[in-house]
Design a protein around this motif. Sequence first.
Motif, PDB file in Angstrom:
ATOM      1  N   TYR A 163     -14.289  -4.634  -4.612  1.00 15.50           N
ATOM      2  CA  TYR A 163     -13.827  -3.464  -3.854  1.00 15.50           C
ATOM      3  C   TYR A 163     -12.926  -2.571  -4.705  1.00 15.50           C
ATOM      4  O   TYR A 163     -13.094  -1.346  -4.743  1.00 15.50           O
ATOM      5  CB  TYR A 163     -13.096  -3.961  -2.602  1.00 15.50           C
ATOM      6  CG  TYR A 163     -12.413  -2.893  -1.785  1.00 15.50           C
ATOM      7  CD1 TYR A 163     -13.141  -2.037  -0.965  1.00 15.50           C
ATOM      8  CD2 TYR A 163     -11.024  -2.745  -1.819  1.00 15.50           C
ATOM      9  CE1 TYR A 163     -12.520  -1.072  -0.201  1.00 15.50           C
ATOM     10  CE2 TYR A 163     -10.393  -1.781  -1.059  1.00 15.50           C
ATOM     11  CZ  TYR A 163     -11.140  -0.948  -0.250  1.00 15.50           C
ATOM     12  OH  TYR A 163     -10.515   0.013   0.506  1.00 15.50           O
ATOM     13  N   PHE A 164     -11.981  -3.160  -5.422  1.00 13.81           N
ATOM     14  CA  PHE A 164     -11.063  -2.347  -6.209  1.00 13.81           C
ATOM     15  C   PHE A 164     -11.708  -1.809  -7.482  1.00 13.81           C
ATOM     16  O   PHE A 164     -11.268  -0.783  -8.013  1.00 13.81           O
ATOM     17  CB  PHE A 164      -9.788  -3.132  -6.510  1.00 13.81           C
ATOM     18  CG  PHE A 164      -8.834  -3.152  -5.346  1.00 13.81           C
ATOM     19  CD1 PHE A 164      -8.170  -1.999  -4.979  1.00 13.81           C
ATOM     20  CD2 PHE A 164      -8.647  -4.301  -4.607  1.00 13.81           C
ATOM     21  CE1 PHE A 164      -7.307  -1.992  -3.892  1.00 13.81           C
ATOM     22  CE2 PHE A 164      -7.791  -4.309  -3.517  1.00 13.81           C
ATOM     23  CZ  PHE A 164      -7.106  -3.151  -3.153  1.00 13.81           C
ATOM     24  N   PHE A 208      -8.265   5.130   3.413  1.00 11.40           N
ATOM     25  CA  PHE A 208      -7.998   3.992   2.530  1.00 11.40           C
ATOM     26  C   PHE A 208      -7.528   2.777   3.326  1.00 11.40           C
ATOM     27  O   PHE A 208      -7.978   1.650   3.090  1.00 11.40           O
ATOM     28  CB  PHE A 208      -6.954   4.408   1.494  1.00 11.40           C
ATOM     29  CG  PHE A 208      -6.602   3.335   0.499  1.00 11.40           C
ATOM     30  CD1 PHE A 208      -7.571   2.489  -0.019  1.00 11.40           C
ATOM     31  CD2 PHE A 208      -5.301   3.176   0.070  1.00 11.40           C
ATOM     32  CE1 PHE A 208      -7.249   1.499  -0.948  1.00 11.40           C
ATOM     33  CE2 PHE A 208      -4.957   2.196  -0.849  1.00 11.40           C
ATOM     34  CZ  PHE A 208      -5.935   1.353  -1.345  1.00 11.40           C
ATOM     35  N   VAL A 224     -13.425   3.987   0.461  1.00  6.93           N
ATOM     36  CA  VAL A 224     -12.501   3.952  -0.678  1.00  6.93           C
ATOM     37  C   VAL A 224     -12.976   4.905  -1.777  1.00  6.93           C
ATOM     38  O   VAL A 224     -12.159   5.470  -2.502  1.00  6.93           O
ATOM     39  CB  VAL A 224     -12.342   2.512  -1.206  1.00  6.93           C
ATOM     40  CG1 VAL A 224     -13.533   2.084  -2.055  1.00  6.93           C
ATOM     41  CG2 VAL A 224     -11.054   2.370  -2.002  1.00  6.93           C
ATOM     42  N   LEU A 255     -12.608  -8.697  -2.995  1.00  8.19           N
ATOM     43  CA  LEU A 255     -11.579  -7.692  -3.222  1.00  8.19           C
ATOM     44  C   LEU A 255     -11.629  -7.149  -4.648  1.00  8.19           C
ATOM     45  O   LEU A 255     -11.368  -5.961  -4.885  1.00  8.19           O
ATOM     46  CB  LEU A 255     -10.201  -8.277  -2.929  1.00  8.19           C
ATOM     47  CG  LEU A 255      -9.876  -8.461  -1.447  1.00  8.19           C
ATOM     48  CD1 LEU A 255      -8.566  -9.197  -1.271  1.00  8.19           C
ATOM     49  CD2 LEU A 255      -9.827  -7.119  -0.730  1.00  8.19           C
ATOM     50  N   SER A 267       0.820  -1.213   0.000  1.00  4.42           N
ATOM     51  CA  SER A 267       0.000   0.000   0.000  1.00  4.42           C
ATOM     52  C   SER A 267       0.857   1.268   0.000  1.00  4.42           C
ATOM     53  O   SER A 267       0.554   2.235  -0.706  1.00  4.42           O
ATOM     54  CB  SER A 267      -0.943   0.015   1.199  1.00  4.42           C
ATOM     55  OG  SER A 267      -0.222  -0.025   2.409  1.00  4.42           O
ATOM     56  N   THR A 273      -9.716  -0.691   3.473  1.00  8.07           N
ATOM     57  CA  THR A 273      -9.142  -1.916   2.915  1.00  8.07           C
ATOM     58  C   THR A 273      -9.067  -3.011   3.971  1.00  8.07           C
ATOM     59  O   THR A 273      -9.409  -4.172   3.724  1.00  8.07           O
ATOM     60  CB  THR A 273      -7.747  -1.637   2.334  1.00  8.07           C
ATOM     61  OG1 THR A 273      -7.857  -0.605   1.354  1.00  8.07           O
ATOM     62  CG2 THR A 273      -7.172  -2.887   1.687  1.00  8.07           C
ATOM     63  N   ARG A 274      -8.616  -2.662   5.153  1.00  4.53           N
ATOM     64  CA  ARG A 274      -8.549  -3.658   6.226  1.00  4.53           C
ATOM     65  C   ARG A 274      -9.935  -4.179   6.584  1.00  4.53           C
ATOM     66  O   ARG A 274     -10.111  -5.363   6.896  1.00  4.53           O
ATOM     67  CB  ARG A 274      -7.889  -3.046   7.460  1.00  4.53           C
ATOM     68  CG  ARG A 274      -6.382  -2.850   7.320  1.00  4.53           C
ATOM     69  CD  ARG A 274      -5.817  -2.289   8.605  1.00  4.53           C
ATOM     70  NE  ARG A 274      -4.378  -2.109   8.528  1.00  4.53           N
ATOM     71  CZ  ARG A 274      -3.660  -1.563   9.505  1.00  4.53           C
ATOM     72  NH1 ARG A 274      -4.267  -1.131  10.613  1.00  4.53           N
ATOM     73  NH2 ARG A 274      -2.349  -1.429   9.383  1.00  4.53           N
TER      74      ARG A 274
END
Length: 399
Positions: free
Chosen positions: A349-350, A326, A228, A346, A146, A330-331
């Motif tokens: 998410y991205f 962020f 995000v 994921l 990251s 993410t966590r």
Amino acid sequence: MAKEDGSARPPARSAFAFWSVAAAMAFALAASAVPSPLYVDYQAQWKFSAATLTAVYATYAAGVVVALLLAGGLSDRVGRRPVLVVSIAGLVVSLLLFVFADGVGWLYAARGLQGLATGVFTGAAGGALAELHPRSDHRFAATVNSTSTSAGIAAGAVVAGALAEFVPFPLRAPYVLLVVIALVLLSAIAWRVPETVERSGGEAGFRVQRLKVPAEIRGQFVLASLGVFAAWAVAGLYLGLGGSIAKELLQVDNHLVVGLVILSMQGVGGLAQLVFTRMSNASASIVGSTTLIAGLLVTAVSLPLLSPVVFFGGAITTGVGFGLTFMGATRRVVHAAPAHARGETLAAYFVVAYVAISAPVVVAGFVAAPLGLATTFYLFAATIGLAAASMLVGTLVRR
């Protein structure tokens, strides 16, 4: 050494290999930021609108999303090293397109290919970092992943701005330097980074990645998506419109200053993740979203004052908020997603992240002409602030 069935044996973990991949990750993101200080020059030279500028910028994000959907798990099936090598080679081609660009069509092609190559690369590099760390420290590998992203973007923008300001051929020199660095990294990965995936035959290379969020974590996913979205939309604002804001609203016509603006946001964001890495997910989300809103308010105040100092203060504050928001988001997703659906979750998410870094900036580019850049920024900041405030309230309620 190969097994009898032809699959590769996992080799010994290597510090050199780990840091080579980390350097390549930072390089790939640095390359993505290099055009940002140069957009105003492209615009002046080829006479295209702010809408076209933001569309060129967003082409990169579109390429990344396509890569995530079609090749998100490619390195799991064909191996990390070949994917890393081919994607860096793709980056080299995209950089050469920038070197020889003589019209806006070249920019679209270069940014699209750059996005595709970066999307394929980052998926493989993320897995390789976790597998190559000498002590198998996945938390440290994730932190390097990251922070190298933020540090790479910041370094790319600053170096590009400096070269454009102080050396001849400002629209070509940064890319020539990047090509040289890319070839060095390509050689290191091809010859010194071992394969970490045991490959099995008969599996398809490219296939569409499913985007699915398990019902039991949808509440957590929504909160993470708000975070995000806010964080990456801010990143898109500075990467896509930072040069125009500095030149038109703050009356600063200097490429290096534009690079330093991006450094103030992205670089500080990466540093904040390192400094506060032990902060809990909820605390990171609460502090991050509050700081993000405060930074946007300070930046908004700087525009009518025509104050670069206040603007930089807002960028730094926003950068802290960006990094923590962020990190917390993410966590939250990684911890909430069940193991059997982590890849799909994921990927979804991205996709949210890359839509956030591109779509709002494209809209801003289209409305900037009728509304003006300052009004566009205020509307943009209000939208991001609303998303950050929604995540803040949701996190406080859940906590």
